[in-house]
Motif scaffolding. Sequence first.
Motif, PDB file in Angstrom:
ATOM      1  N   GLU A 215      60.921  16.379  31.140  1.00  0.00           N
ATOM      2  CA  GLU A 215      60.335  17.012  32.328  1.00  0.00           C
ATOM      3  C   GLU A 215      59.951  18.453  32.031  1.00  0.00           C
ATOM      4  OE1 GLU A 215      62.981  16.581  35.632  1.00  0.00           O
ATOM      5  OE2 GLU A 215      62.519  14.438  35.833  1.00  0.00           O
ATOM      6  N   ASP A 216      60.817  19.159  31.295  1.00  0.00           N
ATOM      7  CA  ASP A 216      60.497  20.540  30.928  1.00  0.00           C
ATOM      8  C   ASP A 216      59.228  20.587  30.080  1.00  0.00           C
ATOM      9  OD1 ASP A 216      62.585  21.580  32.319  1.00  0.00           O
ATOM     10  OD2 ASP A 216      63.908  21.837  30.596  1.00  0.00           O
ATOM     11  N   ALA A 217      59.109  19.645  29.156  1.00  0.00           N
ATOM     12  CA  ALA A 217      57.916  19.604  28.310  1.00  0.00           C
ATOM     13  C   ALA A 217      56.674  19.345  29.163  1.00  0.00           C
ATOM     14  CB  ALA A 217      58.067  18.527  27.230  1.00  0.00           C
ATOM     15  N   ALA A 218      56.809  18.475  30.151  1.00  0.00           N
ATOM     16  CA  ALA A 218      55.673  18.183  31.034  1.00  0.00           C
ATOM     17  C   ALA A 218      55.300  19.424  31.856  1.00  0.00           C
ATOM     18  CB  ALA A 218      56.014  17.007  31.958  1.00  0.00           C
ATOM     19  N   ILE A 219      56.312  20.166  32.289  1.00  0.00           N
ATOM     20  CA  ILE A 219      56.041  21.384  33.069  1.00  0.00           C
ATOM     21  C   ILE A 219      55.344  22.434  32.205  1.00  0.00           C
ATOM     22  CG2 ILE A 219      57.151  23.360  34.221  1.00  0.00           C
ATOM     23  CD1 ILE A 219      59.229  21.293  35.297  1.00  0.00           C
ATOM     24  N   VAL A 220      55.831  22.595  30.970  1.00  0.00           N
ATOM     25  CA  VAL A 220      55.179  23.550  30.063  1.00  0.00           C
ATOM     26  C   VAL A 220      53.714  23.159  29.856  1.00  0.00           C
ATOM     27  CG1 VAL A 220      55.116  24.423  27.689  1.00  0.00           C
ATOM     28  CG2 VAL A 220      57.295  24.309  28.918  1.00  0.00           C
ATOM     29  N   SER A 221      53.466  21.867  29.620  1.00  0.00           N
ATOM     30  CA  SER A 221      52.074  21.406  29.457  1.00  0.00           C
ATOM     31  C   SER A 221      51.234  21.717  30.683  1.00  0.00           C
ATOM     32  CB  SER A 221      52.014  19.887  29.257  1.00  0.00           C
ATOM     33  OG  SER A 221      52.573  19.550  28.049  1.00  0.00           O
ATOM     34  N   ALA A 222      51.819  21.496  31.849  1.00  0.00           N
ATOM     35  CA  ALA A 222      51.075  21.747  33.092  1.00  0.00           C
ATOM     36  C   ALA A 222      50.758  23.233  33.238  1.00  0.00           C
ATOM     37  CB  ALA A 222      51.880  21.239  34.281  1.00  0.00           C
ATOM     38  N   ILE A 223      51.711  24.086  32.888  1.00  0.00           N
ATOM     39  CA  ILE A 223      51.475  25.536  32.991  1.00  0.00           C
ATOM     40  C   ILE A 223      50.391  25.963  31.995  1.00  0.00           C
ATOM     41  CG2 ILE A 223      52.496  27.844  32.771  1.00  0.00           C
ATOM     42  CD1 ILE A 223      55.148  26.687  33.780  1.00  0.00           C
ATOM     43  N   VAL A 224      50.447  25.382  30.791  1.00  0.00           N
ATOM     44  CA  VAL A 224      49.419  25.696  29.793  1.00  0.00           C
ATOM     45  C   VAL A 224      48.033  25.289  30.305  1.00  0.00           C
ATOM     46  CG1 VAL A 224      48.534  25.075  27.488  1.00  0.00           C
ATOM     47  CG2 VAL A 224      50.968  25.612  27.796  1.00  0.00           C
ATOM     48  N   ALA A 225      47.952  24.096  30.883  1.00  0.00           N
ATOM     49  CA  ALA A 225      46.669  23.617  31.416  1.00  0.00           C
ATOM     50  C   ALA A 225      46.178  24.523  32.543  1.00  0.00           C
ATOM     51  CB  ALA A 225      46.817  22.173  31.907  1.00  0.00           C
ATOM     52  N   LEU A 226      47.109  24.900  33.408  1.00  0.00           N
ATOM     53  CA  LEU A 226      46.787  25.806  34.511  1.00  0.00           C
ATOM     54  C   LEU A 226      46.247  27.133  33.970  1.00  0.00           C
ATOM     55  CD1 LEU A 226      47.051  26.260  37.589  1.00  0.00           C
ATOM     56  CD2 LEU A 226      49.341  27.161  37.148  1.00  0.00           C
ATOM     57  N   GLY A 227      46.939  27.649  32.959  1.00  0.00           N
ATOM     58  CA  GLY A 227      46.532  28.910  32.350  1.00  0.00           C
ATOM     59  C   GLY A 227      45.134  28.832  31.767  1.00  0.00           C
ATOM     60  N   ARG A 228      44.832  27.709  31.098  1.00  0.00           N
ATOM     61  CA  ARG A 228      43.482  27.533  30.530  1.00  0.00           C
ATOM     62  C   ARG A 228      42.439  27.555  31.631  1.00  0.00           C
ATOM     63  NH1 ARG A 228      45.077  23.540  26.196  1.00  0.00           N
ATOM     64  NH2 ARG A 228      45.741  24.978  24.563  1.00  0.00           N
ATOM     65  N   THR A 229      42.731  26.819  32.712  1.00  0.00           N
ATOM     66  CA  THR A 229      41.780  26.731  33.821  1.00  0.00           C
ATOM     67  C   THR A 229      41.523  28.108  34.428  1.00  0.00           C
ATOM     68  OG1 THR A 229      42.657  24.554  34.297  1.00  0.00           O
ATOM     69  CG2 THR A 229      41.318  25.568  36.015  1.00  0.00           C
ATOM     70  N   LEU A 230      42.593  28.874  34.586  1.00  0.00           N
ATOM     71  CA  LEU A 230      42.457  30.171  35.248  1.00  0.00           C
ATOM     72  C   LEU A 230      42.201  31.300  34.259  1.00  0.00           C
ATOM     73  CD1 LEU A 230      45.289  29.901  37.946  1.00  0.00           C
ATOM     74  CD2 LEU A 230      42.848  29.428  38.191  1.00  0.00           C
ATOM     75  N   ASN A 231      42.017  30.938  32.980  1.00  0.00           N
ATOM     76  CA  ASN A 231      41.713  31.931  31.967  1.00  0.00           C
ATOM     77  C   ASN A 231      42.844  32.948  31.768  1.00  0.00           C
ATOM     78  OD1 ASN A 231      40.080  32.800  29.983  1.00  0.00           O
ATOM     79  ND2 ASN A 231      38.627  33.897  31.312  1.00  0.00           N
ATOM     80  N   LEU A 232      44.075  32.440  31.760  1.00  0.00           N
ATOM     81  CA  LEU A 232      45.251  33.298  31.568  1.00  0.00           C
ATOM     82  C   LEU A 232      45.900  32.976  30.233  1.00  0.00           C
ATOM     83  CD1 LEU A 232      46.802  32.775  35.108  1.00  0.00           C
ATOM     84  CD2 LEU A 232      45.619  34.823  34.294  1.00  0.00           C
ATOM     85  N   THR A 233      46.382  34.002  29.572  1.00  0.00           N
ATOM     86  CA  THR A 233      47.122  33.816  28.335  1.00  0.00           C
ATOM     87  C   THR A 233      48.508  33.280  28.659  1.00  0.00           C
ATOM     88  OG1 THR A 233      46.024  35.810  27.589  1.00  0.00           O
ATOM     89  CG2 THR A 233      47.841  35.030  26.256  1.00  0.00           C
ATOM     90  N   ILE A 234      49.020  32.369  27.800  1.00  0.00           N
ATOM     91  CA  ILE A 234      50.349  31.817  28.062  1.00  0.00           C
ATOM     92  C   ILE A 234      51.356  32.321  27.029  1.00  0.00           C
ATOM     93  CG2 ILE A 234      51.738  29.739  28.304  1.00  0.00           C
ATOM     94  CD1 ILE A 234      49.637  29.946  30.447  1.00  0.00           C
ATOM     95  N   VAL A 235      52.442  32.890  27.543  1.00  0.00           N
ATOM     96  CA  VAL A 235      53.547  33.350  26.705  1.00  0.00           C
ATOM     97  C   VAL A 235      54.783  32.551  27.090  1.00  0.00           C
ATOM     98  CG1 VAL A 235      54.905  35.358  26.010  1.00  0.00           C
ATOM     99  CG2 VAL A 235      52.584  35.680  26.853  1.00  0.00           C
ATOM    100  N   ALA A 236      55.558  32.118  26.095  1.00  0.00           N
ATOM    101  CA  ALA A 236      56.851  31.497  26.403  1.00  0.00           C
ATOM    102  C   ALA A 236      57.947  32.488  26.058  1.00  0.00           C
ATOM    103  CB  ALA A 236      57.028  30.209  25.608  1.00  0.00           C
ATOM    104  N   GLU A 237      58.933  32.618  26.933  1.00  0.00           N
ATOM    105  CA  GLU A 237      60.045  33.540  26.670  1.00  0.00           C
ATOM    106  C   GLU A 237      61.318  32.752  26.376  1.00  0.00           C
ATOM    107  OE1 GLU A 237      60.748  36.047  30.155  1.00  0.00           O
ATOM    108  OE2 GLU A 237      61.610  34.394  31.266  1.00  0.00           O
ATOM    109  N   GLY A 238      62.258  33.413  25.730  1.00  0.00           N
ATOM    110  CA  GLY A 238      63.554  32.783  25.475  1.00  0.00           C
ATOM    111  C   GLY A 238      63.551  31.777  24.337  1.00  0.00           C
TER     112      GLY A 238
END
Length: 279
Positions: A215-238
């Motif tokens: 589920e976490d992997a699916a959420i990360v993928s969704a955030i990455v896709a969202l970021g691409r759509t909105l033209n935002l850079t994606i950083v992962a922390e921790g």
Amino acid sequence: HSKALGRNCYCFFEDSMNANVREQLELIQDLRESVDRQELVLHYQPKVVAPAGPVIGAEALLRWQHPTRGLLLPDKFIHLAEKSGLIVPIGEWVLNEACRQARVWRDAGWRDWTMAVNVSSLQFSNAGLIPSVRTALARHELPPDALVLEITEMTAMRNVDDSRTVLEELTAMGVRISIDDFGTGYSSLLHLKRLPATELKIDRGFVRDLEHDSEDAAIVSAIVALGRTLNLTIVAEGVETNAQQTLLTRLGCSFLQGFLLGHPVPAEDFAHGTPTQGA
Ligand code: C2E
Ligand code: MG
Ligand code: MG
Ligand code: MG
């Protein structure tokens, strides 16, 4: 018998509560003097291009060298600084100090580095934020796009219209905006779309069990896709393990931060201890 015990428990509870309140009040009192006594320090954690570098910037993280309690982390005092309003002068100190350090690093040859500074909700809603950003940039002759302000998703979404006004003014100046701890708040996509941010930082909570939790992997993928759509850079922390590093890179995160890539350290250690570029 039970009555005596009850009374003891009550006294114990009351004493420890008083002790706790007293301790908090003492800390606030000490915090009031921390800036003048030069007890605040910034540590810097690298932000790197996924998977393993180069370093593209640093995040400034506040520490308090308390005269008797030792080096305190933000979870011991940031909430007190917020509650007492001291976060405003402390935040100004942080901004100025981080910009000073960014200047030093630029002069040493790390020209394209960004410096990220955390801004809490009281600072964010304070009218002094924009002038103090302007002052710090001017004093240290930094281009505005060298500065990233990190605002948690919760702060950004608390009062969307006000947030948008402040963020628009900051981005108009050229300052970059990162939405920190993303995924822990409750962004509506419409609001997110209209916020002039440049970066989303995936909360550590989704990274921790990434290898074991689909589920976490699916959420990360969704955030990455969202970021691409909105033209935002994606950083992962921790990021702490090689498996997380590999997986986050494969899932499309552009930048990584975490103990694996570098702990937060004093500036002297940062400049010498990380893979360098462009020096
Ligand atoms: P944050 O902005 O989300 O910062 C990331 C926190 O995670 C930092 O904790 C950092 O040391 C820690 N961290 C980094 N990599 C790893 C990792 O691989 N594993 C784990 N377990 N932790 C990692 P820190 O320095 O204790 O700061 C905590 C929070 O305090 C920050 O969260 C930020 O919200 C706040 N904060 C820090 N400095 C400032 C400041 O100057 N001003 C304000 N207003 N808030 C600050
Ligand atoms: Mg942050
Ligand atoms: Mg964060
Ligand atoms: Mg956090």
